[in-house]
Write a protein that holds these residues in place. Structure first.
Motif, PDB file in Angstrom:
ATOM      1  N   LEU A 238       1.946   0.706  -8.802  1.00  0.00           N
ATOM      2  CA  LEU A 238       2.513   2.409  -8.563  1.00  0.00           C
ATOM      3  C   LEU A 238       3.757   2.272  -7.006  1.00  0.00           C
ATOM      4  N   PHE A 239       4.393   3.812  -8.187  1.00  0.00           N
ATOM      5  CA  PHE A 239       5.284   4.069  -6.753  1.00  0.00           C
ATOM      6  C   PHE A 239       5.152   5.561  -6.173  1.00  0.00           C
ATOM      7  N   VAL A 240       5.423   5.072  -5.242  1.00  0.00           N
ATOM      8  CA  VAL A 240       5.143   6.310  -4.298  1.00  0.00           C
ATOM      9  C   VAL A 240       5.961   7.186  -3.581  1.00  0.00           C
ATOM     10  N   GLU A 241       5.701   7.673  -2.788  1.00  0.00           N
ATOM     11  CA  GLU A 241       7.037   8.574  -1.747  1.00  0.00           C
ATOM     12  C   GLU A 241       7.769   7.834  -0.486  1.00  0.00           C
ATOM     13  N   ALA A 242       8.732   8.322  -0.156  1.00  0.00           N
ATOM     14  CA  ALA A 242       9.078   7.559   1.344  1.00  0.00           C
ATOM     15  C   ALA A 242       8.104   7.723   2.391  1.00  0.00           C
ATOM     16  N   ASP A 243       7.215   9.592   2.206  1.00  0.00           N
ATOM     17  CA  ASP A 243       6.732   9.276   3.510  1.00  0.00           C
ATOM     18  C   ASP A 243       5.382   9.457   3.692  1.00  0.00           C
ATOM     19  N   VAL A 244       5.070   8.453   2.709  1.00  0.00           N
ATOM     20  CA  VAL A 244       3.988   8.215   2.814  1.00  0.00           C
ATOM     21  C   VAL A 244       3.572   7.355   3.631  1.00  0.00           C
ATOM     22  N   PRO A 245       1.940   7.774   4.967  1.00  0.00           N
ATOM     23  CA  PRO A 245       1.770   6.958   6.125  1.00  0.00           C
ATOM     24  C   PRO A 245       2.727   5.105   5.557  1.00  0.00           C
ATOM     25  N   GLY A 246       2.371   4.245   6.407  1.00  0.00           N
ATOM     26  CA  GLY A 246       2.747   2.781   6.505  1.00  0.00           C
ATOM     27  C   GLY A 246       1.049   2.665   6.482  1.00  0.00           C
ATOM     28  N   ALA A 247       0.499   2.758   7.223  1.00  0.00           N
ATOM     29  CA  ALA A 247      -1.271   2.864   7.145  1.00  0.00           C
ATOM     30  C   ALA A 247      -1.959   3.071   5.420  1.00  0.00           C
ATOM     31  N   ARG A 248      -1.110   4.129   5.320  1.00  0.00           N
ATOM     32  CA  ARG A 248      -1.900   4.307   3.679  1.00  0.00           C
ATOM     33  C   ARG A 248      -0.852   3.494   3.140  1.00  0.00           C
ATOM     34  N   VAL A 249       0.876   3.502   2.452  1.00  0.00           N
ATOM     35  CA  VAL A 249       0.964   2.115   1.392  1.00  0.00           C
ATOM     36  C   VAL A 249      -0.330   0.949   1.794  1.00  0.00           C
ATOM     37  N   ALA A 250      -1.188  -0.003   3.172  1.00  0.00           N
ATOM     38  CA  ALA A 250      -1.583  -0.109   2.880  1.00  0.00           C
ATOM     39  C   ALA A 250      -2.631  -0.832   2.773  1.00  0.00           C
ATOM     40  N   SER A 251      -3.192   0.501   2.540  1.00  0.00           N
ATOM     41  CA  SER A 251      -4.681   0.330   1.878  1.00  0.00           C
ATOM     42  C   SER A 251      -4.038   0.188   0.937  1.00  0.00           C
ATOM     43  N   CYS A 256      -4.140  -2.590  -4.908  1.00  0.00           N
ATOM     44  CA  CYS A 256      -2.779  -2.370  -6.062  1.00  0.00           C
ATOM     45  C   CYS A 256      -1.828  -3.442  -5.911  1.00  0.00           C
ATOM     46  N   ASP A 257      -1.418  -4.633  -6.614  1.00  0.00           N
ATOM     47  CA  ASP A 257      -0.880  -5.964  -6.885  1.00  0.00           C
ATOM     48  C   ASP A 257       0.297  -5.323  -6.244  1.00  0.00           C
ATOM     49  N   ASN A 258       1.539  -4.622  -6.923  1.00  0.00           N
ATOM     50  CA  ASN A 258       2.348  -3.938  -6.527  1.00  0.00           C
ATOM     51  C   ASN A 258       2.700  -2.460  -6.844  1.00  0.00           C
ATOM     52  N   VAL A 259       2.768  -1.988  -5.235  1.00  0.00           N
ATOM     53  CA  VAL A 259       2.903  -1.260  -4.424  1.00  0.00           C
ATOM     54  C   VAL A 259       4.485  -0.699  -4.071  1.00  0.00           C
ATOM     55  N   MET A 260       5.416   0.135  -4.602  1.00  0.00           N
ATOM     56  CA  MET A 260       6.578   0.388  -4.220  1.00  0.00           C
ATOM     57  C   MET A 260       7.145   1.409  -3.710  1.00  0.00           C
ATOM     58  N   VAL A 261       8.018   1.787  -2.869  1.00  0.00           N
ATOM     59  CA  VAL A 261       7.873   2.854  -2.264  1.00  0.00           C
ATOM     60  C   VAL A 261       9.792   3.271  -2.431  1.00  0.00           C
ATOM     61  N   ALA A 262       9.449   4.533  -2.885  1.00  0.00           N
ATOM     62  CA  ALA A 262      10.296   5.450  -3.379  1.00  0.00           C
ATOM     63  C   ALA A 262      11.854   5.072  -2.068  1.00  0.00           C
TER      64      ALA A 262
END
Length: 264
Positions: A238-251, A256-262
């Motif tokens: 899952l690739f997400v944008e840099a503005d996604v809050p850290g708490a949401r990335v953690a959730s 999802c095993d591989n969450v990568m921030v652009a």
């Protein structure tokens, strides 16, 4: 100050209360009836009635215990192609990092996936199968890319081919990697689409692929669509944008095993 706020909440008219609930939905994506009832100092029955009315208006989808914001991505393809172009390019740059030489890559329709098509590496011996004419146009005449365009009916406002012809062709493919277009994404509700035929084709793409990747603009996170496509557990990257809050990335990383921030 607290008393003034409580007095203001107690004095809310039904329309004002519903507007506040809609604001919470747009801010947080998911709301819980019990929490809203406590905040608004009203009954859960009243909150559920407001959520039902908002769902009837197309703002949200009722889920267990509350509601989920409907994705704002239900727009014609021609409109989406010109929105957030730079953001989608950054997502694409991150997404193509997982592509390996000589893979068969299944590329779903969608404006972010068109950006991925443009970012795919050349001279890597890739075979790219796509139902998107826009993506195909970005791939033609580039060295080391073998392109297969999936046929079928292209509905008004759609980004790619749909229907029985497209479905049959996808079912005959065995791809190493699929970049799936997601209209909406929520850790509990999974991946969703707005159109029944589109959802059916996306489900076939999931079955036809060894690995599944999704690049997602932020406004689609924690939102719902009308038709289920796949659970979050089916998503390998899952690739997400840099503005996604850290708490949401953690959730997201919890499901999802591989969450990568652009990169920003």
């Amino acid at each position: 100050m607290q008393r003034t706020r409580e007095e203001a909440i107690n004095g809310l008219l039904p329309d004002q209360r519903e507007a506040l609930i809609l604001e919470r939905l747009r801010t947080h994506g998911r709301v819980l009836a019990a929490e809203l009832a406590a905040e608004l100092q009203t009954s859960e029955h009243t909150v559920r009635r407001h959520l039902r009315d908002l769902a009837d208006q197309g703002h949200c989808k009722r889920v267990y215990g509350g509601a989920l914001l409907m994705s704002p991505a239900d727009k014609p393809a021609a409109v989406r192609m010109h929105e957030a172009v730079d953001r989608k390019a950054r997502l694409a740059a991150a997404a193509v990092s997982i592509v390996r030489p000589k893979q068969i890559v299944l590329l779903d329709a969608g404006s972010t996936n068109v950006a991925i098509a443009a970012a795919l590496p050349e001279n890597a011996g890739l075979t790219v199968v796509t139902n998107s004419p826009e993506a195909c146009a970005r791939l033609l005449n580039r060295p080391g890319l073998d392109v297969i365009l999936v046929g079928g009916r292209i509905a008004s406002g759609a980004a790619g081919s749909l229907g029985a012809t497209a479905l049959l062709q996808i079912q005959q493919i065995r791809a190493d990697l699929c970049f799936l277009g997601a209209c909406a994404f929520d850790p509990d509700e999974g991946v969703a689409a707005f159109d029944a035929e589109d959802a059916e084709l996306k489900r076939a793409m999931v079955k036809a692929s060894g690995q599944l990747a999704i690049a997602l603009t932020s406004e689609k996170l924690m939102t719902a669509g009308r038709f289920a496509v796949a659970p979050v557990s089916a998503v390998d990257y899952l690739f997400v944008e840099a503005d996604v809050p850290g708490a949401r990335v953690a959730s997201l990383r919890a499901v999802c095993d591989n969450v990568m921030v652009a990169r920003p």
